[in-house]
Design an enzyme around this catalytic site. Structure first.
Site, PDB file in Angstrom:
ATOM      1  N   SER A   1      70.845  45.839   5.334  1.00 14.97           N
ATOM      2  CA  SER A   1      69.667  46.438   5.966  1.00 14.97           C
ATOM      3  C   SER A   1      69.791  47.923   6.284  1.00 14.97           C
ATOM      4  O   SER A   1      68.832  48.536   6.755  1.00 14.97           O
ATOM      5  CB  SER A   1      69.321  45.679   7.253  1.00 14.97           C
ATOM      6  OG  SER A   1      68.730  44.436   6.944  1.00 14.97           O
TER       7      SER A   1
ATOM      8  N   LYS B   1      67.111  50.249   5.078  1.00 17.57           N
ATOM      9  CA  LYS B   1      65.892  50.576   5.822  1.00 17.57           C
ATOM     10  C   LYS B   1      65.862  52.024   6.318  1.00 17.57           C
ATOM     11  O   LYS B   1      64.802  52.532   6.684  1.00 17.57           O
ATOM     12  CB  LYS B   1      65.719  49.609   6.987  1.00 17.57           C
ATOM     13  CG  LYS B   1      65.487  48.156   6.539  1.00 17.57           C
ATOM     14  CD  LYS B   1      65.372  47.214   7.724  1.00 17.57           C
ATOM     15  CE  LYS B   1      64.962  45.804   7.306  1.00 17.57           C
ATOM     16  NZ  LYS B   1      66.063  45.006   6.759  1.00 17.57           N
TER      17      LYS B   1
ATOM     18  N   SER C   1      65.153  45.021  12.657  1.00 21.24           N
ATOM     19  CA  SER C   1      65.399  44.945  11.213  1.00 21.24           C
ATOM     20  C   SER C   1      64.428  44.016  10.498  1.00 21.24           C
ATOM     21  O   SER C   1      64.804  43.304   9.554  1.00 21.24           O
ATOM     22  CB  SER C   1      66.843  44.482  10.955  1.00 21.24           C
ATOM     23  OG  SER C   1      67.283  44.895   9.689  1.00 21.24           O
TER      24      SER C   1
END
EC number: 3.4.16.4
Length: 458
Positions: A68, A71, A131
């Site tokens: 993640s 991101k 997230s």
């Protein structure tokens, strides 16, 4: 006799002890570098946030799965779209069915539903604080028209930032063998994103309540970053930490990109492929957080910013020609220079390497003219490079300049060729005159005799 033997033995023992004492003391004198650091992760990086100096690096260019942390790039493109006026932070976006396609059922989520309306700002909070994968696709679809087009733009932007070991397949970080990056590339992307104040504000949020929407009550979001909050786990919080983004999958391991501020200094760290280990007391430790904390403490405790050059330092005398008053000008640094050095390394230990653009400069010289540069280094590492400027102005001698100009003029190839041609013409002309003159003299005498000939007498 016994006294002599005793004295001899005592002397030998003293000599041996003195020889042994020297190598024992030597390590204490060695201290021009920071203590050795080893990070329990596949890759790690620690960079000074102000200067970009690398303090620690381990496999920083290896291609690894970011999970993640992806991101960060997603957020960067959204914030750049906000800056360009393509959308605004308070713009309301209604979630489409296509934005929710292809998401893993067990992935990170804020449970945002199809048909729900939420602002760009709150979608960013969902994406960066907890997230939420769906928030990535919702924002990506709004920015580029489709998630696929947004991912294509992610790769283009990575290339623009100089990321040489990065390829994105999605906007979320869900595992794919072709979705990878490196610790160094993550640093480049994160450093760019940190230039947006909203990014750091959101990433540094430990808890926030997102207002109720048309399909949901208010959401209370708690950060996934253990350095910022002990809501999810205790024993990791670090008061100097500022954000930024976590990531974890079974393939990527535990990952974290973070920053920290202590006084006037700031650091940026990246840890990829860490593990969750069991400790002797039966507890578990997520090493992406513990190793990041160790990196920050090591960076703050063992390095400090020191002035290694000042404008007043006289670096070198540079020879000057075409002046009748002086034959050199002093070169000094263009500015004061600071560098992040190990605490035990003093500026006086740095080696100065001077590069002059000309071995000898010609007058006139103006104060502030750039004469070269100086690099300060220790062992194999360069700490700073700065321009060298002329300390004073120096006037040129008109006579010396005239002599030089004349000399330069006659040293030009074209001038030399013309002079040779002229010389040849002179020689040819002289030879021609000499040859023609002789012929005229010879024939002139013959003509004279013919004019006085009176004929033969009979």
């Amino acid at each position: 006799m016994k006294m002599k033997r005793f004295a001899s033995v005592f002397f030998i023992l003293a000599l041996v002890l003195s020889l042994v004492a020297v190598p024992l003391a030597a390590p204490a004198e060695e201290g021009d570098s920071a203590p050795v650091m080893e990070v329990a992760a596949k890759a790690a990086l620690l960079v000074d946030g102000d200067t970009g100096e690398v303090l620690y690096a381990k496999n920083e260019h290896d291609e690894l799965y970011p999970a993640s942390i992806t991101k960060v790039m997603t957020a960067l493109l959204v914030l750049e779209a906000v800056d360009s006026g393509k959308l605004s932070m308070d713009e309301q976006i209604t979630v489409t069915a296509t934005a929710l396609e292809g998401l893993a059922d067990d992935g990170s989520s804020a449970n945002i539903k199809e048909g729900e309306t939420m602002s760009v700002e709150n979608l960013l909070y969902c994406m960066l604080v907890v997230s939420a994968n769906e928030a990535c696709n919702i924002l990506g679809e709004r920015v580029s028209g489709s998630v696929d087009a947004f991912v294509e733009r992610m790769n283009q932007r990575a290339e623009e930032l100089g990321c040489a070991n990065t390829h994105f397949v999605n906007a979320t970080g869900l595992h794919d063998p072709k979705h990878y990056t490196s610790a160094w590339d993550i640093y480049l992307i994160t450093k760019e994103a940190m230039g947006h104040p909203d990014f750091m504000t959101i990433c540094n949020t430990a808890q926030i309540t997102v207002p109720a929407t048309n399909l949901s009550e208010a959401r209370v979001l708690h950060t996934t970053n253990y350095l910022l909050s002990n809501w999810r786990a205790i024993g990791y919080t670090y008061s100097a930490a500022r954000g930024i983004k976590t990531g974890s999958t079974s393939d990527a391991g535990y990952c974290l990109v973070s920053s920290a501020v202590e006084g006037s200094r700031s650091l940026i760290s990246v840890v990829l492929g860490a593990e969750r280990v069991s400790l002797t007391d039966g507890k578990t430790q997520t090493q992406s957080f513990s190793e990041t904390k160790r990196l920050f403490e090591w960076g703050f405790n063992n390095f400090s910013r020191k002035t290694i050059l000042t404008q007043a330092d006289m670096i070198q005398e540079v020879p000057v020609s075409l002046s009748k008053d002086v034959n050199y000008v002093v070169a000094h640094p263009a500015s004061d220079v600071e560098a992040l050095l190990p605490n035990s390394l003093e500026p006086e230990s740095l080696k100065r390497r001077v590069t002059l653009y000309q071995d000898t400069v010609e007058a006139p010289v103006e104060k502030g003219d750039v004469l070269g540069e100086v690099t300060l280094s220790y062992e194999d590492r360069d700490y700073a490079t700065v321009k060298l400027l002329a300390y004073d102005s120096i006037e040129a001698s008109r006579l010396l300049v005239l002599q030089k100009n004349v000399k330069d003029f006659f040293s030009k190839t074209i001038v030399k060729v013309i002079l040779v041609i002229l010389l040849l013409l002179v020689l040819l002309l002289a030879g021609w005159k000499l040859t023609v003159g002789r012929r005229r003299y010879r024939y002139g005498r013959k003509v004279g005799r013919g004019r006085n000939y009176r004929g033969r007498r009979r």
